[in-house]
Motif scaffolding. Structure first.
Motif, PDB file in Angstrom:
ATOM      1  N   THR A 119       0.979 -24.145  32.096  1.00 37.30           N
ATOM      2  CA  THR A 119       1.121 -25.537  32.534  1.00 37.30           C
ATOM      3  C   THR A 119       2.047 -25.660  33.740  1.00 37.30           C
ATOM      4  O   THR A 119       1.999 -26.656  34.460  1.00 37.30           O
ATOM      5  N   SER A 121       4.931 -26.519  33.780  1.00 30.99           N
ATOM      6  CA  SER A 121       5.787 -27.691  33.609  1.00 30.99           C
ATOM      7  C   SER A 121       7.253 -27.254  33.554  1.00 30.99           C
ATOM      8  O   SER A 121       7.565 -26.079  33.381  1.00 30.99           O
ATOM      9  N   LEU A 122       8.134 -28.257  33.668  1.00 33.32           N
ATOM     10  CA  LEU A 122       9.569 -27.987  33.736  1.00 33.32           C
ATOM     11  C   LEU A 122      10.337 -29.265  33.426  1.00 33.32           C
ATOM     12  O   LEU A 122       9.754 -30.319  33.170  1.00 33.32           O
ATOM     13  N   ARG A 123      11.620 -29.180  33.444  1.00 34.69           N
ATOM     14  CA  ARG A 123      12.552 -30.283  33.257  1.00 34.69           C
ATOM     15  C   ARG A 123      13.021 -30.714  34.647  1.00 34.69           C
ATOM     16  O   ARG A 123      13.227 -29.862  35.514  1.00 34.69           O
ATOM     17  N   TRP A 124      13.203 -32.014  34.870  1.00 35.59           N
ATOM     18  CA  TRP A 124      13.635 -32.445  36.204  1.00 35.59           C
ATOM     19  C   TRP A 124      14.466 -33.725  36.139  1.00 35.59           C
ATOM     20  O   TRP A 124      14.454 -34.458  35.133  1.00 35.59           O
ATOM     21  N   PHE A 161      12.828 -25.460  30.102  1.00 37.95           N
ATOM     22  CA  PHE A 161      11.896 -24.391  30.118  1.00 37.95           C
ATOM     23  C   PHE A 161      10.866 -24.601  31.232  1.00 37.95           C
ATOM     24  O   PHE A 161      10.206 -25.641  31.270  1.00 37.95           O
ATOM     25  N   ASP A 163       7.474 -23.362  32.424  1.00 34.24           N
ATOM     26  CA  ASP A 163       6.368 -22.704  31.707  1.00 34.24           C
ATOM     27  C   ASP A 163       5.526 -21.856  32.670  1.00 34.24           C
ATOM     28  O   ASP A 163       4.451 -22.253  33.111  1.00 34.24           O
TER      29      ASP A 163
ATOM     30  N   THR C 139       8.732 -18.063  22.812  1.00 36.00           N
ATOM     31  CA  THR C 139       7.948 -17.398  21.769  1.00 36.00           C
ATOM     32  C   THR C 139       8.736 -16.275  21.107  1.00 36.00           C
ATOM     33  O   THR C 139       8.270 -15.698  20.132  1.00 36.00           O
ATOM     34  N   SER C 148      17.555 -25.623  22.385  1.00 39.94           N
ATOM     35  CA  SER C 148      17.736 -25.223  23.783  1.00 39.94           C
ATOM     36  C   SER C 148      18.179 -26.453  24.537  1.00 39.94           C
ATOM     37  O   SER C 148      17.407 -27.418  24.640  1.00 39.94           O
ATOM     38  N   PRO C 149      19.426 -26.513  25.022  1.00 39.56           N
ATOM     39  CA  PRO C 149      20.391 -25.425  24.980  1.00 39.56           C
ATOM     40  C   PRO C 149      21.207 -25.425  23.692  1.00 39.56           C
ATOM     41  O   PRO C 149      21.361 -26.449  23.030  1.00 39.56           O
TER      42      PRO C 149
ATOM     43  N   GLY D 191       3.000 -19.846  27.910  1.00 36.98           N
ATOM     44  CA  GLY D 191       3.451 -21.059  27.249  1.00 36.98           C
ATOM     45  C   GLY D 191       4.162 -20.691  25.957  1.00 36.98           C
ATOM     46  O   GLY D 191       5.034 -19.825  25.948  1.00 36.98           O
ATOM     47  N   ASN D 192       3.789 -21.357  24.858  1.00 34.09           N
ATOM     48  CA  ASN D 192       4.351 -21.009  23.557  1.00 34.09           C
ATOM     49  C   ASN D 192       3.474 -20.046  22.786  1.00 34.09           C
ATOM     50  O   ASN D 192       3.679 -19.852  21.578  1.00 34.09           O
ATOM     51  N   LEU D 232       2.691 -28.296  23.335  1.00 33.58           N
ATOM     52  CA  LEU D 232       2.305 -27.907  24.684  1.00 33.58           C
ATOM     53  C   LEU D 232       3.499 -28.138  25.606  1.00 33.58           C
ATOM     54  O   LEU D 232       4.072 -29.232  25.620  1.00 33.58           O
ATOM     55  N   PRO D 233       3.902 -27.124  26.392  1.00 32.65           N
ATOM     56  CA  PRO D 233       4.985 -27.361  27.347  1.00 32.65           C
ATOM     57  C   PRO D 233       4.611 -28.514  28.283  1.00 32.65           C
ATOM     58  O   PRO D 233       3.481 -28.581  28.774  1.00 32.65           O
ATOM     59  N   THR D 234       5.558 -29.394  28.506  1.00 33.00           N
ATOM     60  CA  THR D 234       5.265 -30.634  29.222  1.00 33.00           C
ATOM     61  C   THR D 234       6.394 -30.942  30.184  1.00 33.00           C
ATOM     62  O   THR D 234       7.546 -30.612  29.912  1.00 33.00           O
ATOM     63  N   VAL D 235       6.053 -31.578  31.288  1.00 30.20           N
ATOM     64  CA  VAL D 235       7.094 -32.001  32.222  1.00 30.20           C
ATOM     65  C   VAL D 235       7.997 -33.018  31.530  1.00 30.20           C
ATOM     66  O   VAL D 235       7.521 -33.918  30.843  1.00 30.20           O
ATOM     67  N   LEU D 236       9.271 -32.858  31.701  1.00 25.12           N
ATOM     68  CA  LEU D 236      10.270 -33.603  30.950  1.00 25.12           C
ATOM     69  C   LEU D 236      11.330 -34.120  31.905  1.00 25.12           C
ATOM     70  O   LEU D 236      12.014 -33.340  32.562  1.00 25.12           O
ATOM     71  N   ARG D 237      11.469 -35.426  31.985  1.00 24.90           N
ATOM     72  CA  ARG D 237      12.549 -35.978  32.791  1.00 24.90           C
ATOM     73  C   ARG D 237      13.797 -36.043  31.937  1.00 24.90           C
ATOM     74  O   ARG D 237      13.773 -36.541  30.814  1.00 24.90           O
ATOM     75  N   SER D 238      14.881 -35.524  32.438  1.00 21.45           N
ATOM     76  CA  SER D 238      16.078 -35.310  31.634  1.00 21.45           C
ATOM     77  C   SER D 238      17.262 -35.950  32.331  1.00 21.45           C
ATOM     78  O   SER D 238      17.567 -35.632  33.481  1.00 21.45           O
ATOM     79  N   LEU D 243      21.472 -33.482  27.319  1.00 22.09           N
ATOM     80  CA  LEU D 243      21.007 -32.097  27.204  1.00 22.09           C
ATOM     81  C   LEU D 243      19.993 -31.933  26.091  1.00 22.09           C
ATOM     82  O   LEU D 243      20.195 -32.404  24.980  1.00 22.09           O
ATOM     83  N   GLY D 244      18.954 -31.259  26.406  1.00 18.81           N
ATOM     84  CA  GLY D 244      17.975 -30.924  25.375  1.00 18.81           C
ATOM     85  C   GLY D 244      17.063 -32.072  25.048  1.00 18.81           C
ATOM     86  O   GLY D 244      16.164 -31.934  24.221  1.00 18.81           O
ATOM     87  N   ASN D 245      17.268 -33.209  25.684  1.00 16.31           N
ATOM     88  CA  ASN D 245      16.416 -34.349  25.393  1.00 16.31           C
ATOM     89  C   ASN D 245      15.748 -34.828  26.673  1.00 16.31           C
ATOM     90  O   ASN D 245      16.071 -34.404  27.772  1.00 16.31           O
ATOM     91  N   GLY D 252      14.633 -29.205  21.963  1.00 18.82           N
ATOM     92  CA  GLY D 252      14.215 -27.976  21.301  1.00 18.82           C
ATOM     93  C   GLY D 252      13.270 -27.168  22.147  1.00 18.82           C
ATOM     94  O   GLY D 252      12.119 -27.553  22.337  1.00 18.82           O
ATOM     95  N   HIS D 253      13.772 -26.082  22.703  1.00 21.09           N
ATOM     96  CA  HIS D 253      12.936 -25.095  23.374  1.00 21.09           C
ATOM     97  C   HIS D 253      12.228 -25.632  24.595  1.00 21.09           C
ATOM     98  O   HIS D 253      11.319 -25.000  25.097  1.00 21.09           O
ATOM     99  N   GLY D 254      12.635 -26.787  25.068  1.00 24.84           N
ATOM    100  CA  GLY D 254      12.087 -27.242  26.335  1.00 24.84           C
ATOM    101  C   GLY D 254      10.621 -27.587  26.289  1.00 24.84           C
ATOM    102  O   GLY D 254       9.996 -27.773  27.317  1.00 24.84           O
TER     103      GLY D 254
END
Lengths: 259, 259, 259, 259
Positions: A119, A121-124, A161, A163, C139, C148-149, D191-192, D232-238, D243-245, D252-254
């Motif tokens: 994917t 994908s990442l954190r941003w 993460f 991916d 994995t 994480s983290p 991915g996972n 599924l790994p997904t783009v995550l705005r943080s 942290l971690g959310n 959890g594991h991004g």
């Protein structure tokens, strides 16, 4: 000069047209700034041109790709507008030996996802984090000539993460003000092509004017260049005692084409 | 020429002195034949010299190593006669940036075992097997200009399990008449140094006269060369907000020395 | 229970004896706290014992190592007091199949440097940084069951460049308050043994009481356990058509011993 | 039994229907023979079912995949008949955590090429070669319980260059009568999900009745199983200090999903 690396910097060129603050940072377009940084570092070793999304066939015709050594990719807002046919064409040329340098938000381009199989994908977060880019592979040519860390005062955060497949070589790891980390410089070999992903750089920040960032991108171009004859890896039926050949074609590196 | 790679081919030079059939294949010593193959391929890019076990300090003094770019190592019968002090010296210089190319029976040299941390043991047989050397990383510069497979008509068999760390890059895999396989071309980065192991070559066979083998060794020398300033990675105490520095010394690549 | 993993936690046990603030954090010794964390997580799957530097032969006799499945190593101030003979013995057992988990300042232990072949040096600062431990290989069994983290409120900083071979698997990357990054969870296969390095943990901070850190160490122990018969990889002369054998000994995995 | 691994063996099931000599070797279909080998080795640890190309949606509905732990894939003549929609569905589930074991001619399946991003082409010959499968990673659980080499008396030849990304772990290398070599056992994390490719096995030879081949496939299934929650790994705005959310979802594991 027959040994020059022919580099094409491909830019989406949309933010620059509609967002004044981006145009202020990159008045000639991000692709032009990126191209200038490569030319500045590689000098006579490279011949650098540019193309953009709105060019016919996005400027990525069969003829252009056939003549090309290394493609540099920047895209963000309009990944979906890149034609699937052109993506398949670029994919075929990369597997045949064209080098590819993917920058920043290009992580989500069709061509990068096509090559990675994940994917991507990442954190941003877009909040003016300081990015520190640490070298973890000091022998790698892509890390040549830059300090560790490279300090980028203000930048979008990209965090794990991420991916992607485990990279073949992990060259840089970044940290951000918020404490996130990112595998920011990674190499991947795919078919007969070499791929370098480098995350620093964003339309909202003057990162492509940063001397060390320019040097890394230029190093990446030089590394991704592969001077072997182009060939797409192909299924090859091979007779016993006909080593290195298949169906009468000449051998070499297992990338002989067969019909 | 300031940019020349300074290469030293180190040879044990014992078989050639006592075994007429080896002297017949390598009348000037194996080290001379190996050196000639490198010079032939790299031309003006390299300055190639040789040293042997019986030289004072085995020809590997602090002065010699300080001036050196890449060391090529061939040893077999007399690994035990190499002084531990010299091995520690070479180890320190490799971690500081000297490239190392280890050939064939050098797998059991003190320096290779010291760098790998494993037994470096393997399976072997001296029975005139045919060796086929297949390229599995066609983009790698070390595989440039040679066919896949390289055909070596007569050669000692080296087979798996080869007790090495998983290589950073696996470039060649060999097969032998008996059906054995061997990871015959492997790279390893250690400290600021680059290490290439290549297994073809033996005192009983004219392998170092083989055009493709010579090309691979020369490619390996060019790859192992690292033009960064030499420095042994060192523990570095780093104050907060003193990025890239430690104890007042300048930074760069994390290999700053501290007292 | 025949399937229990026999784990030995080896602790240097010096800081605890002479520094009251360390003794206050780890009243039974750091090794006991580490051992308790493993037992707590693995329950009946493991039998956990401890040994320290001041035990005869450091508690690492041939008999102990022969019976062992996984060795966990913590040392810091007294690396130099560990006998070279014991280090060679442990090295041989790890290459023969004993798992090894190296913690924090164990990066500079003789056994870790012996296995890595590099200086294992790094950047450091003892200034109560916050450490964030990010999972980059979701994995991997070693990353199971932790967020994480992982957030460690107060900890010594370990930063890049960490002079180790590129790990086989990079599981965790840490960041610190000062912006440094560190490859904090790495695996390495050496011979028939599996090695896990995990950096969180220090005598000055209560890190080994941290629930997630304890879980990772226990996961690492379970991962490093290898239930195959023990054997040191050995040079093996192999006749043509005598596949898998050598000198009449039975085959299997290429680690047959020969005389 | 809540801890059972749910395994689905997917078979194309075409050769068996139209070629009497294949039906003679695999009277219940190749998928049934493969499934029996897994069940025989994993016993109560696994629940093994099968599906084939001609089942509705190829037997790979959203419901089936949601309940699945590991998918084993054999296809050859009819890769093109597998619906793109089903391939995308399987791809999504693998990246979310379903294990995938790809066998032999499955190297050219849509799902494997989708995950690898390369052509997955290779060299081949159907001429009753002897295949020897050598273990090069003796610590790996997938190599447990089998000799090195595994001897397969008669088999199709698959040779290099095999156009795949460098595997995360290279476990087996095969040689063939003609002298070709092949990376025959490779792992890839995507991915996972965990992916294992194993090349021995063909419709024209009784390879899936071979005890050691069955053991490796069963080991691969056990390895590919990942008991983490699917995502599924997904783009995550943080947000900073979140942290971690991301967007209020738990971390959890991004691989947190966001809308």
């Amino acid at each position: 000069m027959p040994d020059q690396i022919h580099v094409l910097v491909w830019g989406e060129n949309r933010h620059e047209q509609v967002e004044p603050h981006v145009a202020a940072i990159y008045p000639d377009g991000m692709h032009s700034t990126i191209a200038a940084g490569i030319a500045e570092n590689l000098g006579d070793r490279a011949r650098v041109t540019t193309a953009t999304l709105d060019d016919p066939e996005h400027g990525l015709t069969e003829e252009v790709l056939t003549e090309l050594d290394v493609l540099v990719w920047w895209g963000h807002a309009a990944h979906g507008e890149v034609s699937d046919e052109v993506v398949e064409r670029v994919h075929r040329h990369v597997l045949s030996g064209v080098g590819l340098v993917v920058l920043h938000s290009g992580h989500w381009s069709k061509i990068f996802k096509r090559l990675m199989g994940t994917t991507c994908s990442l954190r941003w977060r877009n909040a003016q984090d300081r990015e520190l880019v640490w070298t973890v592979d000091p022998t790698h040519p892509i890390a040549g000539g830059v300090p560790s860390p490279i300090v980028i005062d203000s930048q979008e955060m990209y965090g794990e993460f991420f991916d992607i497949p485990a990279p073949d070589e992990l060259i840089f790891i970044s940290s951000f003000t918020g404490g996130e980390v990112f595998r920011s410089g990674c190499t991947f070999r795919r078919g007969n092509g070499k791929v370098f992903y480098f995350s620093p750089g964003d339309q909202d920040y003057p990162v492509y004017h940063h001397e060390d960032v320019r040097r890394v991108i230029a190093n990446g171009v030089a590394w991704a260049h592969n001077d072997r004859p182009r060939a797409l890896p192909t299924v090859l039926r091979s007779e016993t005692d006909d080593l290195g050949n298949g169906h009468g074609q000449p051998g070499g590196h297992g990338h002989v084409s067969v019909e």
